[in-house]
Write an enzyme that holds these catalytic residues in place. Structure first.
Site, PDB file in Angstrom:
ATOM      1  N   CYS A   1      27.094 -38.875  35.101  1.00 27.08           N
ATOM      2  CA  CYS A   1      26.837 -38.881  33.659  1.00 27.08           C
ATOM      3  C   CYS A   1      27.311 -37.564  33.055  1.00 27.08           C
ATOM      4  O   CYS A   1      27.658 -37.494  31.891  1.00 27.08           O
ATOM      5  CB  CYS A   1      25.360 -39.077  33.405  1.00 27.08           C
ATOM      6  SG  CYS A   1      24.370 -38.024  34.444  1.00 27.08           S
TER       7      CYS A   1
ATOM      8  N   GLU B   1      17.427 -41.527  30.318  1.00 26.83           N
ATOM      9  CA  GLU B   1      18.557 -40.598  30.403  1.00 26.83           C
ATOM     10  C   GLU B   1      19.794 -41.466  30.491  1.00 26.83           C
ATOM     11  O   GLU B   1      19.910 -42.292  31.404  1.00 26.83           O
ATOM     12  CB  GLU B   1      18.416 -39.676  31.615  1.00 26.83           C
ATOM     13  CG  GLU B   1      17.144 -38.821  31.600  1.00 26.83           C
ATOM     14  CD  GLU B   1      16.947 -38.005  30.330  1.00 26.83           C
ATOM     15  OE1 GLU B   1      17.944 -37.634  29.693  1.00 26.83           O
ATOM     16  OE2 GLU B   1      15.784 -37.768  29.939  1.00 26.83           O
TER      17      GLU B   1
HETATM   18  P1  NAD Z   1      23.771 -49.605  33.752  1.00 28.59           P
HETATM   19  O1  NAD Z   1      23.202 -49.360  32.407  1.00 28.59           O
HETATM   20  O2  NAD Z   1      24.794 -50.663  33.909  1.00 28.59           O
HETATM   21  O3  NAD Z   1      22.603 -49.977  34.780  1.00 28.59           O
HETATM   22  C1  NAD Z   1      21.440 -49.183  34.893  1.00 28.59           C
HETATM   23  C2  NAD Z   1      20.279 -50.068  35.290  1.00 28.59           C
HETATM   24  O4  NAD Z   1      20.005 -50.978  34.219  1.00 28.59           O
HETATM   25  C3  NAD Z   1      20.578 -50.933  36.514  1.00 28.59           C
HETATM   26  O5  NAD Z   1      19.421 -51.037  37.301  1.00 28.59           O
HETATM   27  C4  NAD Z   1      20.945 -52.254  35.896  1.00 28.59           C
HETATM   28  O6  NAD Z   1      20.735 -53.355  36.760  1.00 28.59           O
HETATM   29  C5  NAD Z   1      20.021 -52.304  34.701  1.00 28.59           C
HETATM   30  N1  NAD Z   1      20.488 -53.186  33.653  1.00 28.59           N
HETATM   31  C6  NAD Z   1      21.765 -53.515  33.351  1.00 28.59           C
HETATM   32  N2  NAD Z   1      21.789 -54.364  32.307  1.00 28.59           N
HETATM   33  C7  NAD Z   1      20.519 -54.565  31.942  1.00 28.59           C
HETATM   34  C8  NAD Z   1      19.900 -55.334  30.928  1.00 28.59           C
HETATM   35  N3  NAD Z   1      20.614 -56.054  30.080  1.00 28.59           N
HETATM   36  N4  NAD Z   1      18.548 -55.296  30.830  1.00 28.59           N
HETATM   37  C9  NAD Z   1      17.828 -54.551  31.688  1.00 28.59           C
HETATM   38  N5  NAD Z   1      18.349 -53.801  32.663  1.00 28.59           N
HETATM   39  C10 NAD Z   1      19.681 -53.807  32.793  1.00 28.59           C
HETATM   40  O7  NAD Z   1      24.302 -48.196  34.288  1.00 28.59           O
HETATM   41  P2  NAD Z   1      25.029 -47.860  35.658  1.00 28.59           P
HETATM   42  O8  NAD Z   1      26.417 -48.403  35.591  1.00 28.59           O
HETATM   43  O9  NAD Z   1      24.189 -48.189  36.824  1.00 28.59           O
HETATM   44  O10 NAD Z   1      25.071 -46.269  35.567  1.00 28.59           O
HETATM   45  C11 NAD Z   1      26.008 -45.600  34.791  1.00 28.59           C
HETATM   46  C12 NAD Z   1      25.426 -45.160  33.463  1.00 28.59           C
HETATM   47  O11 NAD Z   1      24.275 -44.382  33.677  1.00 28.59           O
HETATM   48  C13 NAD Z   1      26.385 -44.267  32.685  1.00 28.59           C
HETATM   49  O12 NAD Z   1      26.327 -44.586  31.324  1.00 28.59           O
HETATM   50  C14 NAD Z   1      25.838 -42.871  32.942  1.00 28.59           C
HETATM   51  O13 NAD Z   1      26.197 -41.923  31.970  1.00 28.59           O
HETATM   52  C15 NAD Z   1      24.381 -43.139  32.995  1.00 28.59           C
HETATM   53  N6  NAD Z   1      23.655 -42.114  33.732  1.00 28.59           N
HETATM   54  C16 NAD Z   1      22.985 -41.172  33.027  1.00 28.59           C
HETATM   55  C17 NAD Z   1      22.302 -40.150  33.691  1.00 28.59           C
HETATM   56  C18 NAD Z   1      21.575 -39.079  32.920  1.00 28.59           C
HETATM   57  O14 NAD Z   1      20.818 -38.345  33.536  1.00 28.59           O
HETATM   58  N7  NAD Z   1      21.776 -38.977  31.616  1.00 28.59           N
HETATM   59  C19 NAD Z   1      22.318 -40.126  35.097  1.00 28.59           C
HETATM   60  C20 NAD Z   1      22.995 -41.113  35.779  1.00 28.59           C
HETATM   61  C21 NAD Z   1      23.660 -42.112  35.094  1.00 28.59           C
END
Ligand code: NAD
Length: 541
Positions: free
Chosen positions: A327, A293
């Site tokens: 999100c 998501e």
């Molecule tokens: P992010 O993508 O920066 O991080 C999410 C997770 O991925 C974290 O645990 C992070 O450490 C990990 N991560 C980051 N880079 C990575 C890589 N290169 N390889 C593997 N893992 C990696 O997101 P965030 O800033 O924590 O959250 C915000 C984002 O999440 C926004 O885009 C938001 O829209 C989305 N979001 C979506 C939903 C939904 O239900 N659609 C819900 C909540 C948040």
């Protein structure tokens, strides 16, 4: 196995407490906040039920007070991740055979621990280290998390009850087996409930998990770890590793036993993980399940018949609660010319009354954005908007990171419906408004559909039922969660299953049985009561 067809408690949504002045919950949460703020915690990895300190640490600070340290956490190296995987696979031998009612008991207990003794703690941790107001913490860390745990148990029993037809001669049964191997949960900073739910729901279905929380959610992740331990999640079932996300993911995804990714976070990261899984596909023992998501560019569209005050309220709550870091947050709005003056008046009036500061002061409606990277990114969009002739900043536009990462609630007015802030997810308290001609409602709906790569949430405000129906139809693929006369945020487990399509995710609807179905691999068992003893069919005579 069970010796009865057990009924589980009928799941009910946890009531949202008010935290009004004089309430007990207000005193308790502020007391917990103060005590956390004035001490430090040390957050270890959790592997096979053991708390592992690696000595390689990072500090944790409140985003609204970034020079103040409230804890440290330990970073894993590759051997820790490998140990988490092997430990999970060992735990699988017993956990995957655990009767479902025992698993249910653990997670129902976790729900009640959050509802009671851990409520103030998990809310205070979310306020302090993710900068949520008390209300935003309550609807996330307490209520949504409790709802996930309770409803998932009910959904699990509904899935298990879904059985094929049988005949007098043969009995057909389906077993909903956990995935073979181990699963991987990668969680975002913005919802404590999502951080807890992603590993918990896979474990509930009998899977073993390696969980990698966000670096910006470590403090409340520690409370979740404590709750799982107290609820009785056995060692090795959910293993927690912090650290370099690239190294951790590469290690996990290169294991032949990897069997499922449960991701919530940004679109780019999810696509990268999917690509890695694709590259490793020949090494896996089973086709991994992939659930993600991801981002959004969520819209509000008002029809000329809409109530302008309701539209303005939808924008203020939808765009600025939790600093626009949901999100589902509204970040683009389409308002008809005839309504704009009234919407604008209410909007500016509301925004001028918004207070921003530490969540410890409960009169603040907004606090800081999550970290410096996010602050700088949002500020750069605001700076460009200040210089661009196509746009005008009509509210906010100031920011200050001297103490915390504070950005004013900002409204950008644009004459270009494809201006960058109409298309790109900023993940901050910024909404861009485009004014359309009253007679161009349908064209505007097509414009909304075509403007961004995302399709997560969206809302139409209209008193005209035909217009609402037209919007519902034209925007069919523009949002996985579509709201009529309501803001596009605030989905409730069991009521509005949540998720979007296109670049917003695989739309496996968190908070519904559909999500849980991804974490099982059904086995059909046909039992024939009297087996034939002659291979010849009558037509052969
Ligand atoms: P992010 O993508 O920066 O991080 C999410 C997770 O991925 C974290 O645990 C992070 O450490 C990990 N991560 C980051 N880079 C990575 C890589 N290169 N390889 C593997 N893992 C990696 O997101 P965030 O800033 O924590 O959250 C915000 C984002 O999440 C926004 O885009 C938001 O829209 C989305 N979001 C979506 C939903 C939904 O239900 N659609 C819900 C909540 C948040």
């Amino acid at each position: 196995m069970g010796k009865g067809f057990f009924k589980v408690p009928v799941a009910q949504n946890e009531p949202v407490l008010s935290y009004a002045p004089g309430s007990k919950e207000r005193d308790r949460v502020l007391e917990a906040y103060k005590s956390m703020y004035n001490s430090t915690i040390d957050v270890p990895l959790l592997i096979n039920g053991k708390k592992i300190t690696t000595g390689n640490t990072q500090t944790v600070s409140p985003p609204h007070d970034h020079q103040h340290i409230v804890g440290t956490y330990h970073l894993a190296n590759q051997s820790h991740v490998e140990e988490a995987i092997s430990t999970a696979l060992e735990a699988r031998k017993t956990w995957s055979q655990m009767p479902w009612e025992q698993r249910a008991g653990i997670f129902l207990r976790a729900a009640e621990l959050i509802a009671g003794p851990y409520r103030a703690k998990i809310n205070a941790a979310t306020m302090m280290a993710q900068s949520k107001t008390v209300h935003q913490a309550e609807i996330d860390a307490a209520c949504e998390f409790i709802d996930f745990l309770r409803f998932n148990v009910q959904f699990m029993t509904e899935i298990y009850s879904d059985q094929p037809q049988s005949t007098a001669q043969a009995w057909n049964r389906i077993e909903y087996r956990p995935l073979e191997g181990f699963t991987y949960a990668v969680t975002p900073f913005n919802f404590t409930a999502i951080a807890g739910n992603l590993p918990a729901c896979m474990a509930l279905m009998g899977n073993v998990v390696v969980w990698k929380p966000s670096d910006s959610q470590v403090f409340s992740a520690k409370i979740i770890m404590d709750i799982f331990e107290e609820a009785g999640v056995p060692p090795g079932v959910i293993n927690v590793v912090f650290g370099d996300p690239v190294m951790i993911s590469e290690t996990v995804l290169s294991s032949p036993d990897f069997s499922g990714l449960h991701f919530t976070g940004s679109t780019f990261v999810f696509k990268e993980l999917w690509k890695q899984i694709g590259n490793n596909i020949h090494n896996y023992k089973t086709y991994p399940r992939i659930v993600g998501e991801t981002g959004g560019k969520d819209f509000i569209v008002a029809h000329p018949s809409a109530n302008p005050k309701q539209v303005a309220t939808g924008i203020v709550r939808g765009a600025f609660e939790f600093q626009g870091q949901k999100c589902s947050a509204a970040s683009r709005a389409y308002i008809p010319k005839s309504l704009w003056s009234d919407v604008k008046t209410s909007l500016l009036e509301d925004i001028s009354s918004i207070k921003m500061g530490s969540p410890e002061d409960l009169s603040n409606f907004m606090t800081a954005v999550i970290h410096e990277g996010s602050f700088d990114k949002i500020a750069s969009y605001i700076d460009r908007a200040k210089k661009d002739s196509e746009v005008e900043i009509i509210a906010g536009g100031n920011y200050d990171k001297s103490k915390g990462y504070f950005i004013e609630p900002t409204v950008i007015l644009t004459t270009n419906p494809h201006y960058e802030t109409m298309c790109t997810e900023l993940f901050g308290p910024v909404i861009t408004v485009y004014i359309y001609e009253d007679d161009a409602f349908e064209d505007t709906l097509h414009l909304i559909d075509q403007t961004s790569e995302y399709a997560l949430t969206g809302a139409v405000f209209s008193k005209d039922r035909y217009a609402a129906a037209t919007a519902t139809q034209i925007l069919e693929n523009s949002a996985g969660n579509f709201y009529i006369n309501d803001k596009p945020t605030g989905a409730v487990v069991g009521q509005q299953p949540f998720g979007g399509a296109r670049a917003s995710g695989t739309n496996d609807k968190a908070g519904s049985a559909q999500n849980l179905l991804r974490w099982v691999s059904p086995r059909l068992i046909k039992e024939t009561f009297v087996s034939p003893e002659d291979y010849k069919y009558p037509f052969l005579d």
